[in-house]
Design a protein around this motif. Structure first.
Motif, short mmCIF file in Angstrom:
data_model
loop_
_atom_site.label_atom_id
_atom_site.label_comp_id
_atom_site.label_asym_id
_atom_site.label_seq_id
_atom_site.Cartn_x
_atom_site.Cartn_y
_atom_site.Cartn_z
N ASN A 50 0.83 -1.47 0.32
CA ASN A 50 0.37 0.19 0.23
C ASN A 50 1.02 1.13 0.10
O ASN A 50 1.52 1.27 0.76
N LEU A 65 -7.78 -3.68 -1.91
CA LEU A 65 -7.80 -3.00 -2.08
C LEU A 65 -7.86 -2.31 -0.33
O LEU A 65 -7.31 -2.45 0.15
N GLU B 89 -12.51 1.76 -11.62
CA GLU B 89 -12.09 3.93 -10.93
C GLU B 89 -12.74 4.06 -10.08
O GLU B 89 -12.83 4.79 -8.79
N ARG B 91 -14.60 2.37 -7.12
CA ARG B 91 -13.48 2.28 -5.90
C ARG B 91 -12.45 2.80 -5.80
O ARG B 91 -12.15 3.48 -3.86
N GLU B 92 -11.06 2.88 -7.21
CA GLU B 92 -9.57 4.13 -6.66
C GLU B 92 -10.65 5.86 -6.65
O GLU B 92 -9.40 5.80 -5.67
N ARG B 95 -11.32 5.29 -2.16
CA ARG B 95 -10.37 5.28 -1.66
C ARG B 95 -9.14 6.13 -1.69
O ARG B 95 -8.64 6.75 -0.53
N TRP B 96 -9.41 7.65 -2.39
CA TRP B 96 -8.19 8.87 -2.81
C TRP B 96 -9.17 9.46 -1.53
O TRP B 96 -8.58 10.85 -1.24
N HIS B 145 2.58 9.97 -5.79
CA HIS B 145 1.36 9.19 -6.80
C HIS B 145 1.61 9.77 -8.25
O HIS B 145 0.95 9.68 -9.13
N VAL B 153 -6.38 9.38 -10.84
CA VAL B 153 -6.61 8.10 -10.95
C VAL B 153 -7.32 8.28 -12.37
O VAL B 153 -8.51 9.49 -12.87
#
Lengths: 213, 213
Positions: A50, A65, B89, B91-92, B95-96, B145, B153
């Motif tokens: 992660n 995830l 995408e 979910r991503e 997440r952010w 990132h 993303v």
């Protein structure tokens, strides 16, 4: 295939995901993140597990995830549990999850860390007081919401409950006394009365002991 | 019917929702929350607008939503914009958004408040230093990132970008200097180059001035 959850017992954020997995009946197992030995700061973890350097992380075959709320959403998608009855409930659940990540668990987790897992001479007194005061406002919001209702959203347990309880079962001091917040207290009893419920230290391996050995 | 967003210019959390509304092309207007005069602590606001005592709040007919990420999701559902190309995408993005609410905007917003909107003799030095240090870790995660990619993303702007930039365009000091974080700097230029982009102080009425009048 058994789902793996990278986690550690002291992490309330991990507990949110572990509890959702456990209560949903999915086949899962914990993988210890050796947090207090610095595991999440190491390149191997940042690059291999992660990049955000956080636990929990779920691995299910090729799916990986992070962020407890995203993992909870995945469990709901797979099992139909805890996600709310309709789109309006789903939004309301998400609303409480964001509130929790901003105001409740984020601060409770940090405060508990500072008050219990830092050496005594390194505990920042002003930060501890400041955070404890902010947390009281969060407890107040949750207690007021729960007064006269059994669950945070709708008529049954949802991810909103599994999120907001993340840190509230821990025995270490972090400015939270159940007796002060009767609606929260009763709601925690309802949660721990659910079939299959487990305390965080019974659900996940502990990292603090591991790093002390 | 024109969507109303209860918000104020100094609130980066409000900005996330206001920017999503503005860039989506929906018909909306801001309603000033007189934050510095104590509006969100008053019973009328807690009971009538938002029990969590926070801004922003969206009103669209009978729909009332709080938490910026939930409002952004609503904008995406209505317009098909910023929500990602598929479930992975989405979910991503989520997440952010959770990471931001826990590690980035929550701390940037608090630090900026402590450093700029509290009277000088009430600014808690230890809390300010502590939070500034934690924030640097968050800037580092975001900068790493964004190195080598245009958006957080996928291939275009999403709610992940509109969330994480919440506080990063403000001029007041809060331990963030664009020159230190080249990938973040370039990404903020891409954001402000989007057709229709506006600075938070041009998109929402300011509350700090209002309460000083």
């Amino acid at each position: 295939m058994t789902i793996k959850l990278h986690c550690f017992g002291e992490s309330g954020h991990s507990y949110k995901a572990a509890l959702a997995l456990e209560l949903s009946g999915l086949d899962w197992e914990p993988v210890l993140v050796d947090f207090f030995a610095g595991a999440t700061r190491e390149a191997a973890y940042r690059e291999g597990v992660n990049a955000m350097g956080e636990a929990p992380v779920l691995e299910d075959g090729d799916t990986r995830l992070t962020q407890s709320a995203v993992i909870q959403g995945y469990v709901s998608d797979r099992t139909g549990r805890f996600g709310g009855a309709d789109a309006a409930e789903a939004r309301e659940i998400l609303r409480w999850q964001f509130w929790d990540n901003h105001k409740l668990s984020s601060q409770a987790g940090m405060l508990r860390f500072l008050m219990n897992f830092l050496p005594e001479d390194k505990r920042p007194a002003e930060v501890i007081d400041f955070t404890a005061n902010r947390l009281r406002s969060a407890y107040q919001v949750l207690d007021a919401h729960l007064a006269g209702r059994d669950w945070i959203v709708g008529d049954g347990v949802t991810n909103a409950d599994l999120t907001c309880c993340g840190y509230l079962f821990y025995p270490e001091p972090f400015g939270f006394a159940r007796a002060e917040w009767p609606a929260i207290d009763a709601w925690l009893d309802r949660l721990s009365g659910l079939p299959g419920w487990k305390h965080p230290y019974d659900l996940m391996p502990r990292a603090y002991r591991a790093s002390q050995d």
